[in-house]
Design an enzyme around this catalytic site. Structure first.
Site, PDB file in Angstrom:
ATOM      1  N   CYS A 158       0.835  -1.211   0.000  1.00 13.48           N
ATOM      2  CA  CYS A 158       0.000   0.000   0.000  1.00 13.48           C
ATOM      3  C   CYS A 158       0.870   1.261   0.000  1.00 13.48           C
ATOM      4  O   CYS A 158       1.552   1.548   0.983  1.00 13.48           O
ATOM      5  CB  CYS A 158      -0.902  -0.058   1.233  1.00 13.48           C
ATOM      6  SG  CYS A 158      -1.740   1.471   1.656  1.00 13.48           S
ATOM      7  N   CYS A 192       0.107   3.808   2.739  1.00 14.76           N
ATOM      8  CA  CYS A 192       0.580   3.281   4.027  1.00 14.76           C
ATOM      9  C   CYS A 192       2.060   3.614   4.193  1.00 14.76           C
ATOM     10  O   CYS A 192       2.499   4.072   5.256  1.00 14.76           O
ATOM     11  CB  CYS A 192       0.385   1.769   4.106  1.00 14.76           C
ATOM     12  SG  CYS A 192      -1.339   1.228   3.957  1.00 14.76           S
TER      13      CYS A 192
END
Length: 167
Positions: A62, A65
């Site tokens: 991600c 993230c």
């Protein structure tokens, strides 16, 4: 054809229920946050008793993230002596993916893994990163989905400061 028209309403109702039930089950601000010691997480949980806890759900693949990790590391460092714990919960299915990510980014805060996504599902996590800030009382003070850089970090800090001042 007539029997098909009788079947349609129950199928429609079931479809609507499946769409709505997860939203009804998702926690709201003020709700109790689940006891993480009972969540079947892999890894060692930090001491969170009587602390403000920022819980961040993430995965190694991600991009947002990855972008959030420096801010989380900064918050963990800045507030560690003021009763704040930052905890990352990886949703990586493969532990090696998580380990590579952690070894590369060196987050500076504890990381555990929710390999089957059971806790994330219980909390209604739909996208990552998803971040929950939990007060000393164990109740959800705020929830964030996604990461918008400095603006999001400022929201985290404002919530943490408010919770710390409430003591």
């Amino acid at each position: 054809m007539h029997s098909m028209s009788r079947l349609l309403p129950p199928v429609l109702v079931a479809t609507l229920l499946l769409a709505v039930l997860p939203a009804l089950a998702a926690p709201k601000t003020g709700d109790a946050f689940p006891d993480l010691s009972k969540a079947a997480l892999e890894g060692t949980l930090p001491d969170m008793k009587d602390k403000v806890v920022l819980v961040d759900f993430w995965a190694s693949w991600c991009g947002p993230c990855r972008a959030a990790f420096p801010a989380l590391k900064d918050i963990a460092e800045k507030y560690k002596d003021r009763g704040v714990v930052v905890l990352g919960i990886s949703l990586d299915e493969d532990r090696e993916d998580m380990d590579r990510f952690v070894n590369k980014l060196k987050p500076g805060f504890p990381i555990v893994r929710d390999p089957k996504g059971k806790l994330a599902e219980k909390l209604g996590v739909q996208g990552i990163p998803s971040t929950f800030i939990v007060g000393r009382d164990g109740r959800i003070a705020s929830m964030h989905e996604g990461y918008g850089g400095d603006r999001t970090k400022a929201e985290y800090v404002a919530t943490i400061e408010k919770l710390l001042a409430a003591r």
